[in-house]
Write a protein that holds these residues in place. Sequence first.
Motif, PDB file in Angstrom:
ATOM      1  N   SER A  12     -83.184 -20.386  25.858  1.00  0.00           N
ATOM      2  CA  SER A  12     -83.602 -21.196  24.710  1.00  0.00           C
ATOM      3  C   SER A  12     -82.690 -22.405  24.508  1.00  0.00           C
ATOM      4  N   LEU A  13     -81.578 -22.438  25.258  1.00  0.00           N
ATOM      5  CA  LEU A  13     -80.659 -23.570  25.206  1.00  0.00           C
ATOM      6  C   LEU A  13     -80.978 -24.523  26.349  1.00  0.00           C
ATOM      7  N   GLY A  18     -82.998 -29.030  31.969  1.00  0.00           N
ATOM      8  CA  GLY A  18     -83.958 -28.161  31.308  1.00  0.00           C
ATOM      9  C   GLY A  18     -83.327 -26.924  30.705  1.00  0.00           C
ATOM     10  N   ALA A  19     -84.045 -25.808  30.750  1.00  0.00           N
ATOM     11  CA  ALA A  19     -83.564 -24.560  30.159  1.00  0.00           C
ATOM     12  C   ALA A  19     -82.293 -24.092  30.864  1.00  0.00           C
ATOM     13  N   ALA A  20     -81.401 -23.471  30.076  1.00  0.00           N
ATOM     14  CA  ALA A  20     -80.048 -23.159  30.549  1.00  0.00           C
ATOM     15  C   ALA A  20     -79.888 -21.710  30.996  1.00  0.00           C
ATOM     16  N   GLY A  21     -80.951 -21.098  31.484  1.00  0.00           N
ATOM     17  CA  GLY A  21     -80.856 -19.708  31.919  1.00  0.00           C
ATOM     18  C   GLY A  21     -79.907 -19.484  33.073  1.00  0.00           C
ATOM     19  N   ASP A  22     -79.522 -20.558  33.783  1.00  0.00           N
ATOM     20  CA  ASP A  22     -78.608 -20.413  34.917  1.00  0.00           C
ATOM     21  C   ASP A  22     -77.136 -20.523  34.521  1.00  0.00           C
ATOM     22  N   VAL A  23     -76.833 -20.908  33.279  1.00  0.00           N
ATOM     23  CA  VAL A  23     -75.447 -21.107  32.855  1.00  0.00           C
ATOM     24  C   VAL A  23     -74.616 -19.822  32.940  1.00  0.00           C
ATOM     25  N   PRO A  24     -75.105 -18.654  32.477  1.00  0.00           N
ATOM     26  CA  PRO A  24     -74.267 -17.456  32.589  1.00  0.00           C
ATOM     27  C   PRO A  24     -73.875 -17.137  34.020  1.00  0.00           C
ATOM     28  N   GLY A  25     -74.753 -17.414  34.974  1.00  0.00           N
ATOM     29  CA  GLY A  25     -74.397 -17.196  36.368  1.00  0.00           C
ATOM     30  C   GLY A  25     -73.259 -18.097  36.806  1.00  0.00           C
ATOM     31  N   TRP A  26     -73.244 -19.334  36.301  1.00  0.00           N
ATOM     32  CA  TRP A  26     -72.148 -20.250  36.638  1.00  0.00           C
ATOM     33  C   TRP A  26     -70.836 -19.776  36.012  1.00  0.00           C
ATOM     34  N   LEU A  27     -70.903 -19.316  34.768  1.00  0.00           N
ATOM     35  CA  LEU A  27     -69.694 -18.832  34.110  1.00  0.00           C
ATOM     36  C   LEU A  27     -69.133 -17.607  34.842  1.00  0.00           C
ATOM     37  N   ARG A  28     -70.000 -16.712  35.252  1.00  0.00           N
ATOM     38  CA  ARG A  28     -69.536 -15.556  36.030  1.00  0.00           C
ATOM     39  C   ARG A  28     -68.944 -16.021  37.362  1.00  0.00           C
ATOM     40  N   GLY A  29     -69.588 -17.028  37.967  1.00  0.00           N
ATOM     41  CA  GLY A  29     -69.092 -17.530  39.231  1.00  0.00           C
ATOM     42  C   GLY A  29     -67.702 -18.123  39.127  1.00  0.00           C
ATOM     43  N   MET A  30     -67.351 -18.662  37.970  1.00  0.00           N
ATOM     44  CA  MET A  30     -66.033 -19.263  37.786  1.00  0.00           C
ATOM     45  C   MET A  30     -64.902 -18.242  37.870  1.00  0.00           C
ATOM     46  N   VAL A  31     -65.210 -16.968  37.649  1.00  0.00           N
ATOM     47  CA  VAL A  31     -64.177 -15.929  37.722  1.00  0.00           C
ATOM     48  C   VAL A  31     -64.342 -15.064  38.973  1.00  0.00           C
ATOM     49  N   SER A  32     -65.160 -15.514  39.909  1.00  0.00           N
ATOM     50  CA  SER A  32     -65.358 -14.762  41.149  1.00  0.00           C
ATOM     51  C   SER A  32     -64.080 -14.769  41.988  1.00  0.00           C
ATOM     52  N   PRO A  33     -63.806 -13.683  42.702  1.00  0.00           N
ATOM     53  CA  PRO A  33     -62.661 -13.690  43.613  1.00  0.00           C
ATOM     54  C   PRO A  33     -62.889 -14.570  44.840  1.00  0.00           C
ATOM     55  N   SER A  54     -72.317 -35.941  29.243  1.00  0.00           N
ATOM     56  CA  SER A  54     -73.158 -35.528  28.116  1.00  0.00           C
ATOM     57  C   SER A  54     -72.920 -34.060  27.775  1.00  0.00           C
ATOM     58  N   ILE A  55     -73.002 -33.762  26.491  1.00  0.00           N
ATOM     59  CA  ILE A  55     -72.811 -32.401  25.999  1.00  0.00           C
ATOM     60  C   ILE A  55     -74.150 -31.867  25.515  1.00  0.00           C
ATOM     61  N   TYR A  56     -74.445 -30.631  25.868  1.00  0.00           N
ATOM     62  CA  TYR A  56     -75.725 -29.998  25.546  1.00  0.00           C
ATOM     63  C   TYR A  56     -75.465 -28.702  24.766  1.00  0.00           C
ATOM     64  N   SER A  57     -76.530 -28.128  24.255  1.00  0.00           N
ATOM     65  CA  SER A  57     -76.388 -26.874  23.502  1.00  0.00           C
ATOM     66  C   SER A  57     -75.751 -25.786  24.355  1.00  0.00           C
ATOM     67  N   SER A  58     -76.071 -25.741  25.635  1.00  0.00           N
ATOM     68  CA  SER A  58     -75.482 -24.720  26.504  1.00  0.00           C
ATOM     69  C   SER A  58     -74.001 -24.980  26.744  1.00  0.00           C
ATOM     70  N   THR A  59     -73.592 -26.255  26.718  1.00  0.00           N
ATOM     71  CA  THR A  59     -72.171 -26.596  26.864  1.00  0.00           C
ATOM     72  C   THR A  59     -71.380 -26.004  25.714  1.00  0.00           C
ATOM     73  N   VAL A  60     -71.887 -26.206  24.502  1.00  0.00           N
ATOM     74  CA  VAL A  60     -71.204 -25.703  23.317  1.00  0.00           C
ATOM     75  C   VAL A  60     -71.180 -24.171  23.317  1.00  0.00           C
ATOM     76  N   ALA A  61     -72.295 -23.552  23.691  1.00  0.00           N
ATOM     77  CA  ALA A  61     -72.362 -22.090  23.726  1.00  0.00           C
ATOM     78  C   ALA A  61     -71.392 -21.502  24.751  1.00  0.00           C
ATOM     79  N   SER A  62     -71.022 -22.294  25.743  1.00  0.00           N
ATOM     80  CA  SER A  62     -70.109 -21.822  26.783  1.00  0.00           C
ATOM     81  C   SER A  62     -68.651 -21.808  26.336  1.00  0.00           C
TER      82      SER A  62
END
Length: 246
Positions: A12-13, A18-33, A54-62
């Motif tokens: 919904s962010l 477009g839609a930010a459904g891929d953001v959690p995967g990127w955040l998890r990827g940032m802590v990958s070994p 540019s800053i988006y709603s998903s940026t702030v939620a992150s």
Amino acid sequence: MINDLDGFDWASLGHAYGAAGDVPGWLRGMVSPDPDVREKAFADFYSAALHQGSIYSSTVASLPFLFAMAHDPATPDRARVVTLLLNIGREAVDAEETYAVIVGEDGEESSIYPDTARLMREHAADLVAFTRDADPRVRAASIESLGLFLDDAERAMALLENRLVEESGAAERELVVRTMADLALRLPAAATQARARLDALAKSTATDPDTRLAALVHRARCAPEARRPDDGDRDRTAPPGHPHRP
């Protein structure tokens, strides 16, 4: 906190594409070994959730997740996470007046830039902690935060003075000096003290040559007579690549 990512309705962010459904995967990827996974995760986040500044709603939620990752000693590249936080915050601070109100992703008016800048200032204690971190890379990545997000001029100068004493690397000391000038430009209450300190550093024979030169250069930046753009000089149109700004 990374385990709480699924508690958000990321779809919904939005981000640049477009839609930010891929953001959690990127955040998890940032802590990958795996360093290759981390590299792609950071690159994807910058490309979409901080697209050309540019800053988006998903940026702030992150942001809460990024702060948690930066504090977690198990995070493989904490300095890079801190750098990302500062890049988000810097974009917000730079735009919070010029783009105080924009047309958001949903077509409604949004104050996302000042809101994000305020959120970063609310995390000032976290950023100060990073400047004292045991990892020198985290300390170096966070020095600029003292000039960007602390509103207590006296405290910010005291912390920068401490960093000048504690940091022995030429690059880190130059960054402290530059941040003193940034602080003087942002907070009038810090200007007199910062200018005096830069003058003293530039003149002191006890100061190493690199730091003396940096002090001389950055003292010129924050001279009282240096002209700064006022509201009438600012370009009120959105720079290229910022389609959601007015």
